[in-house]
Design an enzyme around this catalytic site. Structure first.
Site, PDB file in Angstrom:
ATOM      1  N   LYS A 176     -26.110   8.977   4.250  1.00  0.00           N
ATOM      2  CA  LYS A 176     -27.354   8.654   4.962  1.00  0.00           C
ATOM      3  C   LYS A 176     -27.407   9.423   6.263  1.00  0.00           C
ATOM      4  CE  LYS A 176     -28.702   5.376   7.852  1.00  0.00           C
ATOM      5  NZ  LYS A 176     -29.647   6.195   8.630  1.00  0.00           N
ATOM      6  N   GLY A 229     -20.731   7.045  14.735  1.00  0.00           N
ATOM      7  CA  GLY A 229     -21.893   6.582  15.493  1.00  0.00           C
ATOM      8  C   GLY A 229     -21.440   5.676  16.623  1.00  0.00           C
ATOM      9  N   SER A 230     -22.321   4.794  17.052  1.00  0.00           N
ATOM     10  CA  SER A 230     -22.020   3.969  18.222  1.00  0.00           C
ATOM     11  C   SER A 230     -21.049   2.835  17.858  1.00  0.00           C
ATOM     12  CB  SER A 230     -23.315   3.381  18.771  1.00  0.00           C
ATOM     13  OG  SER A 230     -23.889   2.522  17.809  1.00  0.00           O
ATOM     14  N   GLY A 234     -20.848   0.399  14.552  1.00  0.00           N
ATOM     15  CA  GLY A 234     -19.563   0.354  13.847  1.00  0.00           C
ATOM     16  C   GLY A 234     -19.107  -1.076  13.614  1.00  0.00           C
ATOM     17  N   GLU A 252     -15.597   6.278  13.454  1.00  0.00           N
ATOM     18  CA  GLU A 252     -15.480   7.226  14.579  1.00  0.00           C
ATOM     19  C   GLU A 252     -16.581   6.853  15.549  1.00  0.00           C
ATOM     20  OE1 GLU A 252     -13.239   9.475  15.086  1.00  0.00           O
ATOM     21  OE2 GLU A 252     -12.317   9.759  13.124  1.00  0.00           O
ATOM     22  N   CYS A 286     -19.702  12.537  21.846  1.00  0.00           N
ATOM     23  CA  CYS A 286     -18.866  11.335  21.942  1.00  0.00           C
ATOM     24  C   CYS A 286     -17.683  11.520  22.879  1.00  0.00           C
ATOM     25  CB  CYS A 286     -18.373  10.957  20.563  1.00  0.00           C
ATOM     26  SG  CYS A 286     -17.549  12.321  19.706  1.00  0.00           S
ATOM     27  N   GLU A 385     -21.157   4.010  27.758  1.00  0.00           N
ATOM     28  CA  GLU A 385     -21.469   5.391  27.358  1.00  0.00           C
ATOM     29  C   GLU A 385     -22.937   5.688  27.696  1.00  0.00           C
ATOM     30  OE1 GLU A 385     -21.406   6.029  23.092  1.00  0.00           O
ATOM     31  OE2 GLU A 385     -20.346   7.927  23.386  1.00  0.00           O
TER      32      GLU A 385
HETATM   33  P1  NAD Z   1     -25.944   4.861  15.956  1.00  0.00           P
HETATM   34  O1  NAD Z   1     -24.825   3.908  15.799  1.00  0.00           O
HETATM   35  O2  NAD Z   1     -27.190   4.378  16.579  1.00  0.00           O
HETATM   36  O3  NAD Z   1     -26.392   5.437  14.526  1.00  0.00           O
HETATM   37  C1  NAD Z   1     -25.484   6.112  13.688  1.00  0.00           C
HETATM   38  C2  NAD Z   1     -25.927   5.949  12.257  1.00  0.00           C
HETATM   39  O4  NAD Z   1     -25.842   4.583  11.902  1.00  0.00           O
HETATM   40  C3  NAD Z   1     -27.364   6.379  11.991  1.00  0.00           C
HETATM   41  O5  NAD Z   1     -27.430   7.022  10.747  1.00  0.00           O
HETATM   42  C4  NAD Z   1     -28.099   5.048  11.946  1.00  0.00           C
HETATM   43  O6  NAD Z   1     -29.274   5.056  11.171  1.00  0.00           O
HETATM   44  C5  NAD Z   1     -27.052   4.170  11.310  1.00  0.00           C
HETATM   45  N1  NAD Z   1     -27.237   2.726  11.550  1.00  0.00           N
HETATM   46  C6  NAD Z   1     -27.878   2.124  12.580  1.00  0.00           C
HETATM   47  N2  NAD Z   1     -27.827   0.784  12.438  1.00  0.00           N
HETATM   48  C7  NAD Z   1     -27.121   0.541  11.311  1.00  0.00           C
HETATM   49  C8  NAD Z   1     -26.716  -0.648  10.635  1.00  0.00           C
HETATM   50  N3  NAD Z   1     -27.046  -1.863  11.087  1.00  0.00           N
HETATM   51  N4  NAD Z   1     -25.985  -0.520   9.513  1.00  0.00           N
HETATM   52  C9  NAD Z   1     -25.632   0.687   9.033  1.00  0.00           C
HETATM   53  N5  NAD Z   1     -26.005   1.857   9.611  1.00  0.00           N
HETATM   54  C10 NAD Z   1     -26.736   1.777  10.740  1.00  0.00           C
HETATM   55  O7  NAD Z   1     -25.347   6.113  16.709  1.00  0.00           O
HETATM   56  P2  NAD Z   1     -26.121   7.432  17.152  1.00  0.00           P
HETATM   57  O8  NAD Z   1     -27.010   7.097  18.300  1.00  0.00           O
HETATM   58  O9  NAD Z   1     -26.710   8.086  15.964  1.00  0.00           O
HETATM   59  O10 NAD Z   1     -24.939   8.373  17.628  1.00  0.00           O
HETATM   60  C11 NAD Z   1     -24.437   8.346  18.906  1.00  0.00           C
HETATM   61  C12 NAD Z   1     -23.144   7.578  18.948  1.00  0.00           C
HETATM   62  O11 NAD Z   1     -22.227   8.166  18.041  1.00  0.00           O
HETATM   63  C13 NAD Z   1     -22.479   7.621  20.280  1.00  0.00           C
HETATM   64  O12 NAD Z   1     -21.965   6.355  20.591  1.00  0.00           O
HETATM   65  C14 NAD Z   1     -21.358   8.632  20.093  1.00  0.00           C
HETATM   66  O13 NAD Z   1     -20.291   8.478  20.980  1.00  0.00           O
HETATM   67  C15 NAD Z   1     -20.984   8.359  18.682  1.00  0.00           C
HETATM   68  N6  NAD Z   1     -20.288   9.513  18.104  1.00  0.00           N
HETATM   69  C16 NAD Z   1     -18.956   9.406  17.832  1.00  0.00           C
HETATM   70  C17 NAD Z   1     -18.250  10.490  17.332  1.00  0.00           C
HETATM   71  C18 NAD Z   1     -16.774  10.412  17.007  1.00  0.00           C
HETATM   72  O14 NAD Z   1     -16.280  11.284  16.291  1.00  0.00           O
HETATM   73  N7  NAD Z   1     -16.052   9.421  17.472  1.00  0.00           N
HETATM   74  C19 NAD Z   1     -18.913  11.693  17.129  1.00  0.00           C
HETATM   75  C20 NAD Z   1     -20.279  11.766  17.422  1.00  0.00           C
HETATM   76  C21 NAD Z   1     -20.953  10.660  17.895  1.00  0.00           C
END
Ligand code: NAD
Length: 485
Positions: A176, A229-230, A234, A252, A286, A385
């Site tokens: 996704k 993601g965030s 997670g 991650e 991140c 963050e």
């Molecule tokens: P996010 O958590 O808002 O979204 C990430 C993904 O999760 C998207 O595809 C979103 O549609 C999906 N999502 C949202 N709600 C969900 C739910 N309830 N169930 C399942 N999936 C859901 O994060 P973002 O804003 O897209 O990305 C930024 C974040 O990602 C920052 O916190 C950043 O630090 C982190 N990040 C981490 C790494 C790493 O390797 N550790 C790398 C890049 C980004």
């Protein structure tokens, strides 16, 4: 006015490029101009379930196929990613604002597909005759259907780092994309078809976290899920997994990475690299060093040099212009979020550079490179963050104080230490609560063959060329009795 070259993103379900079954779409805006870039399919519950069902149906033959045969498709996709690198960069630019001049991610994605296409021979268990009368062995086998949920900040990279190891090990995939950056991923869905993957092996859907992401997290037929993601999302995914089928979850997550600069450091290098870390991708990384701790004796010099560099190095502009190295924030939500943190930062610390959004003057979601000094360690902007070009520079006097401040966070993704004293470098590296430590370098410097992942709330598990296949392989122990005559 009709668009000259309309982009018509599709999803890839069971080998077919399709829209949402209920016809629903969501708009994606160019964050530099606020014009609509495309209308993108919003995967419904039915679409998400259909993608999982297709992956489940494709699993027996894909996993039974020789790994070298699976590799042919990965290799082809790598070549297609390279051929289409400029277009993929353009699509990310008009979706989330990454400047094309800084977009090398189609290339890194291709590198991952190439690497895993050649690494299939390392998918191995072990065998022993240590138990008399028996031969024992372990088999490494795929999980089945795996879900991959990726963020918007570096879409091509995360698509590849997760799907290439999942596919080569014989799993089938439902990936996704993020609702903020689905365009390059949708183009890659077309390339997956061109690469000849059998229907259902590699499904790609677009949409918001709810419903599609949530459904994948709780789906009983998804046996492993890798998420970047965030930390907030997670945790939600982990909860859903625990409530349903205890699928394996790899996380991650976010960061609040510290860089420690000691008085014996190479100052020019420390300034240039810490500045680049927080400026690249407009701070939407991140592992960006969003907290810098400088030894008091050199703080005035460091801060002056940092401000000059930060103000001068960021060339804001249209991400499609090759001269631009500083794009807008990904969308209005991110922009407002960053500005809210900045306003709060002004109340708690001392604003030393920037501090403004440029929406009125540019019509795009640009934020000035921003520096705060003397911010309390307890302030929200020090703890959370921001995900923007915003850095906190604070000072320390002793090594112990520097380590304590660096570790006083719930995150632990990347930390950096600048010093010419090798003993101090290693002492500090050992003490930092972080999955990655840079000595005389900082993020985004990483080595692809090292494991990447977070301590504490920055994640669970590790990814990396030598590590990611393990995330997608079960281990089965087999014990066989031998007749001794
Ligand atoms: P996010 O958590 O808002 O979204 C990430 C993904 O999760 C998207 O595809 C979103 O549609 C999906 N999502 C949202 N709600 C969900 C739910 N309830 N169930 C399942 N999936 C859901 O994060 P973002 O804003 O897209 O990305 C930024 C974040 O990602 C920052 O916190 C950043 O630090 C982190 N990040 C981490 C790494 C790493 O390797 N550790 C790398 C890049 C980004």
């Amino acid at each position: 006015m009709a668009e000259a070259n309309p982009i018509r993103p599709c999803m890839l379900i069971n080998g077919e490029l399709v829209g949402a079954s209920d016809g629903k779409t969501f708009p994606v805006y160019n964050p530099a101009t606020r014009e609509i870039s495309a209308h993108v399919p919003e995967a419904s519950a039915d679409d998400t379930n259909a993608a999982v069902a297709a992956a489940k149906a494709a699993f027996p033959s894909w996993s039974a196929m020789g790994a070298a045969k699976r590799a042919v498709h990965l290799k082809k996709l790598a070549a297609l990613l390279r051929e289409n690198k400029d277009e993929l960069a353009r699509l990310d630019a008009i979706a989330m604002g990454m400047p094309v001049a800084t977009h090398h991610y189609a290339h890194t994605a291709a590198t991952h597909f190439d690497y895993y296409s050649e690494a299939w021979a390392t998918i191995q268990g072990q065998a022993s005759v240590n138990t008399p009368g028996f031969v024992t062995m372990t088999l490494r086998q795929p999980y089945g259907v795996v879900a991959l949920i990726i963020p918007w900040n570096v879409p091509c990279h995360f698509l590849a780092t997760k799907s290439a190891p999942a596919l080569i090990t014989g799993n089938t995939v439902v990936l996704k994309s993020s609702e903020k950056a689905p365009l390059a991923v949708a183009r890659i869905a077309e390339l997956v078809v061109e690469a000849g993957f059998p229907p259902g092996v590699f499904n790609i859907i677009s949409g918001h976290g709810v419903p599609s992401g949530q459904i994948l997290s709780r789906h009983m037929d998804v046996r492993a899920l890798s998420f970047t993601g965030s930390s907030r999302t997670g945790k939600l995914i982990q909860e859903e997994a625990a409530r349903t089928n205890l699928k394996k979850v790899i996380l991650e997550l976010g960061g609040k990475s510290p860089a420690l600069v000691f008085e014996d450091a190479n100052l020019d290098k420390a300034v240039a690299q810490t500045q680049f870390s927080i400026q690249t991708n407009s701070g939407q990384v991140c592992m960006a060093n969003s907290r810098i701790y400088v030894q008091k004796s050199i703080a005035p010099q460091f801060i002056e040099a940092f401000k000059t560099k930060f103000a001068g190095a960021a060339r804001a502009g249209n991400p499609l212009d090759r001269d631009t190295n500083h794009g807008p924030q990904a969308d209005e939500v991110q922009y407002r979020n960053v500005l809210n943190y900045i306003e709060e930062g002004k109340k708690t610390g001392t604003l030393a550079l920037g501090g403004n959004g440029k929406l009125e003057s540019t019509n795009g979601f640009f934020v000035e490179p921003t520096v705060f000094l003397d911010t309390p360690e307890t302030a929200r902007i020090t703890k959370e963050e921001v995900f923007g070009p915003v850095v906190i520079i604070n000072t320390f006097e002793t090594e112990a104080e520097a380590i304590a401040k660096a570790n006083d966070t719930e995150f632990g993704l990347y930390a950096a230490v600048y010093t010419r004293d090798v003993n101090r470098a290693m002492r500090v590296a050992k003490a930092l609560e972080s999955g990655y430590v840079g000595i005389n370098c900082t993020s985004p410097m990483t080595a692809h063959d090292l494991p990447f992942g977070g301590y504490k709330s920055s994640g669970q598990g590790r990814e990396g060329l030598l590590y990611s296949m393990n995330n997608f392989l079960e281990t089965k122990s087999v014990i066989m009795q031998i007749d001794e005559e």
